[in-house]
Enzyme design. Structure first.
Site, mmCIF file in Angstrom:
data_model
loop_
_atom_site.group_PDB
_atom_site.id
_atom_site.type_symbol
_atom_site.label_atom_id
_atom_site.label_comp_id
_atom_site.label_asym_id
_atom_site.label_seq_id
_atom_site.Cartn_x
_atom_site.Cartn_y
_atom_site.Cartn_z
ATOM 1 N N LYS A 210 49.398 -30.669 -0.364
ATOM 2 C CA LYS A 210 48.693 -29.986 -1.455
ATOM 3 C C LYS A 210 49.300 -30.385 -2.799
ATOM 4 O O LYS A 210 48.599 -30.708 -3.743
ATOM 5 C CB LYS A 210 48.782 -28.476 -1.225
ATOM 6 N N GLU A 216 59.656 -34.035 2.445
ATOM 7 C CA GLU A 216 59.455 -34.545 3.796
ATOM 8 C C GLU A 216 58.265 -35.498 3.859
ATOM 9 O O GLU A 216 58.338 -36.596 4.414
ATOM 10 C CB GLU A 216 59.199 -33.378 4.772
ATOM 11 N N GLY A 270 48.560 -23.257 1.226
ATOM 12 C CA GLY A 270 48.920 -24.246 2.251
ATOM 13 C C GLY A 270 48.712 -23.731 3.666
ATOM 14 O O GLY A 270 48.105 -24.391 4.509
ATOM 15 N N ARG A 271 49.183 -22.516 3.941
ATOM 16 C CA ARG A 271 49.116 -22.002 5.316
ATOM 17 C C ARG A 271 47.723 -21.513 5.703
ATOM 18 O O ARG A 271 47.513 -21.049 6.824
ATOM 19 C CB ARG A 271 50.168 -20.914 5.523
ATOM 20 N N GLU A 356 55.633 -16.370 6.278
ATOM 21 C CA GLU A 356 55.689 -16.900 4.909
ATOM 22 C C GLU A 356 54.884 -15.987 3.976
ATOM 23 O O GLU A 356 55.213 -15.843 2.803
ATOM 24 C CB GLU A 356 55.134 -18.338 4.870
ATOM 25 N N HIS A 387 57.897 -16.343 32.773
ATOM 26 C CA HIS A 387 59.108 -16.844 33.436
ATOM 27 C C HIS A 387 60.196 -17.170 32.427
ATOM 28 O O HIS A 387 61.177 -17.820 32.766
ATOM 29 C CB HIS A 387 58.760 -18.078 34.265
ATOM 30 N N LYS A 515 63.522 -26.031 -1.203
ATOM 31 C CA LYS A 515 63.171 -27.360 -1.720
ATOM 32 C C LYS A 515 64.143 -27.757 -2.835
ATOM 33 O O LYS A 515 64.638 -28.882 -2.874
ATOM 34 C CB LYS A 515 61.735 -27.370 -2.252
#
Ligand code: F6P
Length: 547
Positions: A210, A216, A270-271, A356, A387, A515
């Site tokens: 965005k 990264e 973003g999310r 977030e 399990h 960041k």
């Protein structure tokens, strides 16, 4: 400054009444409620389209539910919902509207940001994305040696990775011949492993960010481009690299041609962005028709949420139940267990969405708050989870309300696997609520011919207290439409909780700090001179530099 209602929830009459209600009801079990309330099962079930949502297995009496609904009314939830859907700038600290819902609207009414109706722009960009996707899928778009594309690599992180990766995996059944990959971590080994598997001649790289400033994504895109140019000419970038971003200038600086850019808007967080051009990898992997169905399902859930009364409103009910446990019972976390491998990454995806968004400790007046907000989310697919961590949910000391999500039909013809799978889901919710009494345990042990002494010794370990709460979402089938609706359901649950906790759900200043800090430490690792840090940090930096 606020465009949302602004109430300290703990000062509302309904909150105070709920505290009292908690004290009065805390010894009443879910089974007691089934005995005392007529028709509890039917009253605590919402059937909407293909969704059957049963929330009857909760420590929630009729009275508690009524008080929670009062709380929503007193917090002016309906007014907040209208602000959310109509483009008010409810992301106040970033001065933005929150309009991921516009991306899946049926277009029947204009949605304005300021005085600009965004619907025509949304449709135009979507059309561009679909035309592009068809060219790639049909093979009309060629790589630099004239071969068709058969592999796509999404380079992004956070919302520019988790949503597209989760949905692409969830809809694998609907996929075409394109093989999708996702590179997110700045750790170079992540993309190096991928590069071993792909062919530059037939791979399309989607650089998705965005902001187009995320360390990264830029580091991975730069390294992958260098690798690509070891076998391809510079001119081939145009056939193999496309970008999704709001930051057109930075994309140009990176060297991606203007024709290969899919824009997005700052009013999409973003999310919450998989519905936008950020979902290009989904659109490529399953085709525009299925992508459109995903949007339609989310749009249908949007309308359900916006227009249904609170007592029939699935996102609102699930949000209120979660607040009941979080703020009155002191539950620290919630588990999400989808009974299908296709949704194995739904919990990880929802961790970003939920934590977030609502991991905030300051209210809408900028004041520190003294009540609990954001729930901790975790989970894994069932039956695998049974399990792994179910022991703790059944017999541990912590209260962990759990959402069970299952589908009536499997996608393939799987014989009796689906009955086996869903019988596990149903049995778990029953066992968590009913537990196993001492009497039953003793009877079972007696049948095994054990001595009375052994029976006495073993009994306490085999007793299950029960009364452990669950919601069950039984959905007809994992279609793109139903998946869209399911994701939108949780998005709206986030919204309701943010409104009631009086926090801003759509910024993420805590992550922005990470960041900044990483850049400062990076310069210490790469240069002789070290900035001022605490002793532990300085020692870690020096230790790393010595290798
Ligand atoms: O993780 C923090 C965050 O800001 C997320 O909100 C966002 O999804 C992610 O970084 C990636 O950001 P971008 O799409 O700008 O690269």
């Amino acid at each position: 400054m606020t465009t949302l209602p602004n109430h300290n929830p703990t000062q509302l009459a309904a909150w105070k009444a709920l505290k009292k209600q908690f004290d009065e009801q805390k010894e009443t079990t879910i089974l007691d409620l089934f005995e005392s309330e007529t028709d509890r099962q039917a009253k605590c079930t919402v059937i909407w389209e293909d969704f059957y949502v049963d929330y009857s297995k909760n420590r929630l009496s009729e009275k508690t539910l009524a008080l929670l609904l009062d709380l929503a009314a007193q917090a002016e939830l309906p007014r907040a919902i209208e602000a959310y859907f109509t483009g008010a700038r409810i992301n106040v600290t970033e001065d933005r509207a929150v309009l991921h819902t516009a991306l899946r609207s049926d277009g029947k009414e204009p949605i304005s940001v300021g005085d600009h109706n965004v619907i025509p722009d949304v449709n135009a960009v979507k059309e561009e994305m679909y035309v592009f996707a068809e060219k790639i899928i049909s093979g009309a778009w060629k790589g630099y040696t004239g071969k068709a594309i058969d592999t796509i690599v999404n380079i992004g992180i956070g919302g520019s990775d988790l949503g597209p990766a989760m949905v692409t995996e969830a809809l694998e059944f609907y996929g075409n011949h394109l093989t999708p990959y996702f590179v997110s971590n700045v750790e170079g080994d992540h993309h190096k492993e991928l590069l071993k598997k792909i062919d530059p001649e037939t791979t399309l790289f989607l650089v998705v960010s965005k902001t187009f400033t995320t360390q990264e994504t830029l580091a991975n895109a730069t390294s992958i481009r260098q690798w690509f140019l070891t076998s391809a000419p510079e001119s081939a970038i145009a056939q193999h690299f496309v970008a999704v971003s709001t930051n057109l200038e930075k994309i140009k600086a990176f060297g991606i041609a203007a024709d290969n850019v899919f824009p997005m808007n700052d009013w999409v967080g973003g999310r919450f962005s998989l519905w936008s051009t950020v979902g290009l990898s989904i659109c490529l992997a399953v085709g525009p028709k299925h992508f459109e169905e995903l949007l339609e399902g989310a749009g249908a859930m949007d309308r359900h949420f916006r227009h249904s009364p609170a007592e029939q409103n699935i996102p609102t009910l699930l949000a209120l139940i979660s607040i009941w446990y979080n703020n009155f019972w002191g539950a620290e976390s919630e588990a999400i267990v989808p009974y299908t491998q296709y949704l194995r990454n739904l919990p990880a995806y929802l961790q970003q969405g939920i934590m977030e968004s609502n991991g905030k400790g300051v209210d809408r007046n900028g004041q520190p708050i003294d009540y609990q907000t954001g729930t901790i989310i975790w989970g894994a697919s069932g039956t695998n989870a049974q399990h792994a961590f179910f022991q703790l949910i059944h017999q541990g000391t912590k209260l962990i309300p759990t959402d069970f999500i299952g589908f009536k039909e499997s996608l393939h013809d799987t014989g009796d696997h689906q009955e086996k799978l869903i019988s596990n889901l149903i049995a778990q919710t029953e066992a968590l609520m009913c537990g196993k009494t001492e009497k039953t345990v003793r009877e079972e042990l007696k049948k095994n011919d054990l001595s009375p002494k052994t029976i006495d010794q073993l009994t306490p370990f085999k007793v299950f207290s029960g009364n452990r709460p669950t919601n069950t979402l039984l959905i007809n089938k994992l279609t793109p439409y139903n998946l869209g609706a399911l994701i939108a359901l949780y998005e709206h649950k986030i919204f309701v909780q943010g409104v009631l906790w009086n926090i801003y759900s759509y910024d993420q200043w805590g992550v922005e700090l990470g960041k900044q800090l990483a850049n400062s430490v990076l310069s210490d690792l790469q240069n002789e001179k070290i900035n001022q840090h605490d002793p532990s940090t300085t020692a870690l930096i020096n230790r790393y530099k010595k290798h």
